[in-house]
Design a protein around this motif. Structure first.
Motif, short mmCIF file in Angstrom:
data_model
loop_
_atom_site.label_atom_id
_atom_site.label_comp_id
_atom_site.label_asym_id
_atom_site.label_seq_id
_atom_site.Cartn_x
_atom_site.Cartn_y
_atom_site.Cartn_z
N ARG A 192 0.84 -1.08 -0.02
CA ARG A 192 0.01 -0.05 0.00
C ARG A 192 0.91 1.25 -0.04
NH1 ARG A 192 -5.41 -1.27 1.18
NH2 ARG A 192 -5.47 -3.55 2.11
N THR A 193 1.48 1.30 -1.09
CA THR A 193 2.41 2.68 -1.35
C THR A 193 1.81 3.78 -1.78
OG1 THR A 193 3.26 1.53 -3.21
CG2 THR A 193 4.49 1.01 -1.34
N TYR A 194 0.39 3.73 -2.05
CA TYR A 194 -0.38 4.74 -2.73
C TYR A 194 -0.24 5.94 -1.60
CZ TYR A 194 -3.92 2.28 -0.42
OH TYR A 194 -4.68 1.45 0.27
N GLN A 195 -0.89 7.38 -2.21
CA GLN A 195 -0.77 8.32 -1.27
C GLN A 195 -1.84 7.94 -0.28
OE1 GLN A 195 -1.80 12.20 -2.74
NE2 GLN A 195 -1.68 13.05 -0.83
N ARG A 196 -1.72 8.12 0.91
CA ARG A 196 -2.86 7.70 2.16
C ARG A 196 -3.16 9.13 2.78
NH1 ARG A 196 -1.61 1.74 4.43
NH2 ARG A 196 -4.01 1.91 4.86
N GLU A 225 -10.16 15.78 -2.57
CA GLU A 225 -9.90 15.43 -3.87
C GLU A 225 -10.73 15.30 -4.86
OE1 GLU A 225 -7.46 11.84 -4.07
OE2 GLU A 225 -6.32 12.55 -5.76
N LEU A 269 -9.43 9.95 -0.14
CA LEU A 269 -10.30 9.09 0.26
C LEU A 269 -9.64 8.23 1.19
CD1 LEU A 269 -13.24 7.85 -0.46
CD2 LEU A 269 -11.81 6.37 -1.97
N PRO A 270 -8.26 7.90 1.25
CA PRO A 270 -7.93 6.89 2.47
C PRO A 270 -7.95 7.46 3.70
CG PRO A 270 -6.43 6.75 0.67
CD PRO A 270 -7.43 7.55 0.08
#
Lengths: 485, 225
Positions: free
Chosen positions: B41-45, B137, B174-175
């Motif tokens: 899970r390296t997406y922007q959190r 966002e 969203l995270p």
């Protein structure tokens, strides 16, 4: 007679092979124009919104990993979903095939004494051919998604999984609505057409007590169903009726609620080129006083578990039905969806349909691709569609060459001869020698072969073939070795 | 009365057996959650913006969706609601059960939802609700359908939806929303602009079945909590 000029067959067991099914489309310039226009618009929107997302590749990686994890532990997560959904007041049914799913849905509707049912767009219900079955059993199904209304009233078939009526243009929609809603003065302005659909359905929403939906995701952790949509027809169907039936493929499950943070981000951008679709509804079972008080989920296998068992093919089940692959496909852009002879067209359909048919039908579909890889590049859950296409092609060939009627087929004869020739060096050299002699007869002065007889003509019909060089490599190599010694 | 799942024994067993044979999983719950935790899970959190920038983005996105947005602070909220109701030119409104009484100016006809029928709600011209969260966002408004947000039906049938959103509840990504609400809701609705379709020649048309008009009051409450 349909408004777009022909009537396609979308039952893979009955549909003609792709090269034949594609002919009516290729002869229909209006239809091709409609498809190309729609595809260009979605593609441009998608490209813009994916570019603005700096972590797009990371989201794809996580999306693929979440789906893979769910599939690797599918039994556990389905049971967990069933537990939680049941605890929340829902009823979970299991359907091994299309016929069983239809029977379950009809028996629920019969218990509710339903003569009408309103539907949220669900490709899974088209897969099991639910509407004609219900109709025959005396239950009238009303589609509520605008595109689905166009198809239903116009007696059209879906040609795309996200915008199923993209092959129909505004003046054709006008004609369909004017005829079936009795609105002779209707204009072809999309705004007026949309308003006509709104008032046509309003009464249905308020009066029909039973509804059917599909599911975008099933959340194992909470037993929740998630439905994404744009128009609000979904919210109407999920909120107003007394009884709600959700039909979902068994592969739709994701482990946890939080996984939606990845899936929703990639789905909206890939499907419609939006940061988020206008409405997303998530609900677990039944909430007293709010929405349907009877809630059923029908989990459909219909060939899916057999896909799960195969190593290369399993990734097919990661699919979240965003349609980015068909929007990017150069073949789909020319043919539209009907030629695929299935409710699932485009690259994902080309791999999904033959597998759902257990490779007994739709064997022409794995060939309906140039293997350019655009579908793989855009897929939000990284399904390597070209890899699966190649695997399925090899299965089709294996199936075919063992068939007695194909024993003397020139292609398979040739392949067997080649197999033999390649097995021994002396045979190979002999074949080469005679082959060169033969081909020399057809090689022009410019060193190119322009015409070949019989089977070879299939190649030279559309392209030239380079003539063979004066000597083969191994002769040249052997001579060179001698010289240097 | 619920229909009993008649096929439970046969097909359920058959499908699960086939799945188990296909996946050959024997993971116990500890192994399963270890495997789950190893999902990359390296997406922007987390967001990168400050509060003012985040709220400004939320407003910009809402306006892109043609939502009508006005800003106020907590002390001006009741008056702003009244102004917005007046400007709408409508009179009959639905109120979720938990709507504060000072949001409901006596100039208008209020129907408090204590189990109103669909037909009764359909007769109303608008609805006022609170909200759980805003996601900047994507310009998304989140409803978890609390007493202040109302049953799902009240924010659906009326053609005009006035939604009160507190700036302190706006997250950037969203995270961050998913991290913020660990208490999983039984129902959730995410609204990203008014009802819309692009089914006819990909032309975006506003207002198909859901409310055609979305109005948002952004309450600037950051630093005053």
């Amino acid at each position: 007679m349909s408004h777009t000029g022909y009537h396609p067959v979308l039952d893979p067991a009955l549909a003609p092979p792709f090269p034949k099914a594609v002919l009516p489309v290729l002869r229909n310039p209006q239809l091709r124009k409609n498809v190309a226009h729609a595809i260009d618009v979605i593609q441009a929107k998608r490209a813009r919104l994916v570019t603005e997302k700096a972590d797009w590749q990371e989201l794809r990686t996580s999306g693929a990993a979440i789906r893979d994890h769910a599939l690797a532990n599918l039994g556990t997560y389905l049971e967990q979903f069933e537990d939680r959904c049941t605890a929340a007041g829902g009823t979970v049914h299991w359907a091994a095939d299309a016929a069983e799913a239809r029977r379950i849905i009809l028996s629920i509707l019969k218990q509710e004494s339903a003569s009408e049912v309103i539907k949220i767009k669900t490709m899974t219900s088209a897969e099991i051919q639910l509407n004609p079955f219900l109709e025959a059993a005396g239950v009238k199904a009303y589609e509520t998604d605008l595109a689905e209304i166009i198809l239903q009233l116009g007696n059209e078939e879906p040609s795309h999984i996200v915008v199923p009526a993209l092959h129909v243009n505004r003046s054709q929609v006008r004609d369909i609505f004017a005829q079936s809603m009795g609105l002779q003065n209707l204009s072809d302005d999309p705004k007026a057409l949309t308003a006509a659909a709104r008032s046509y359905l309003r009464k249905k929403f308020l009066t029909v007590p039973t509804a059917i939906s599909g599911a975008n995701f099933l959340v194992a952790e909470t037993g929740a169903v998630a439905v994404v949509e744009s128009e609000g027809n979904g919210r109407m169907c999920l909120t107003l009726p007394r009884t709600m039936i959700t039909l979902a493929g068994i592969e739709k499950v994701i482990p946890r609620f939080q996984d939606l943070e990845v899936m929703l981000q990639v789905l909206a951008r890939s499907a419609t080129g939006e940061r988020m679709n206008p409405y997303t509804s998530i609900w677990s079972g039944v909430t007293p006083g709010d929405g349907p008080q009877h809630f059923h989920v029908v989990l459909l296998d219909n060939g899916r578990s057999s896909i799960l068992a195969k190593k290369t093919e399993r990734q097919t089940l990661r699919c979240i039905r965003c349609a980015a692959c068909m929007n990017s496909c150069p073949v789909y852009r020319q043919t539209g969806g009907h030629a695929y002879g299935s409710v699932y067209p485009g690259p994902i359909g080309a791999i999904l349909t033959p597998q759902l048919m257990q490779m007994n039908h739709a064997q022409s579909l794995p060939y309906a691709s140039s293997l350019c890889g655009a579908c793989y590049e855009v897929c939000p859950v990284k399904i390597n569609i070209p890899e699966v296409l190649l695997e399925l092609r090899s299965q089709v060939v294996n199936q075919e060459r063992r068939h007695p009627t194909k024993f003397f087929d020139p292609m398979y004869l040739g392949m067997r001869a080649a197999n033999l020739a390649f097995s021994q060096a002396w045979l190979f050299h002999a074949a080469q020698f005679f082959g060169r002699m033969g081909l020399k007869l057809f090689t022009g002065r410019d060193g190119w072969i322009h015409h070949l007889p019989s089977l070879g003509g299939k190649w030279t019909q559309t392209r030239d073939l380079r003539g063979l060089p004066k000597q083969p490599f191994h002769t040249w190599w052997a001579a060179r070795q001698k010289e240097t010694k | 009365m619920n229909v009993p799942p008649a096929s439970r024994t046969d097909s359920r067993t058959k499908i699960l057996e086939e799945i188990r044979a296909a996946t050959r999983t024997t993971a116990n719950s500890i192994e399963l959650s270890a495997a789950y935790d190893s999902i990359p899970r390296t997406y922007q959190r987390t967001g990168r913006m400050g509060a003012a920038e985040r709220v400004a983005l939320m407003i910009e996105r809402l306006r892109e969706y043609d939502a009508d947005v006005v800003e106020t602070n907590e002390s001006g909220l009741a008056a702003t609601i009244t102004l917005q109701l007046k400007a709408s030119g409508r009179r009959r409104f639905v109120a979720p059960q938990g709507l504060p009484s000072d949001w409901m100016s006596s100039e208008f006809e209020w129907n408090v939802d204590r189990g109103m029928s669909a037909a009764e709600i359909e007769m109303c011209e608008g609805v006022v609700t609170g909200s759980t969260c805003g996601i900047a966002e994507s310009g998304t408004i989140v409803l978890h359908h609390s007493a202040l947000e109302g049953r799902r039906i009240v924010s659906l049938l009326p053609d005009w939806h006035l939604c009160v959103l507190y700036a302190s509840r706006v997250v950037e990504t969203l995270p961050e929303y998913f991290a913020r609400f660990q208490q999983l809701p039984a129902m959730a609705t995410y609204i990203s602009g008014p009802s819309a379709t692009a089914d006819i020649e990909m032309t975006r048309i506003k207002g198909v079945h859901g409310p055609r008009f979305l109005n948002v009051i952004m309450v600037q409450d950051i630093g005053t909590e």
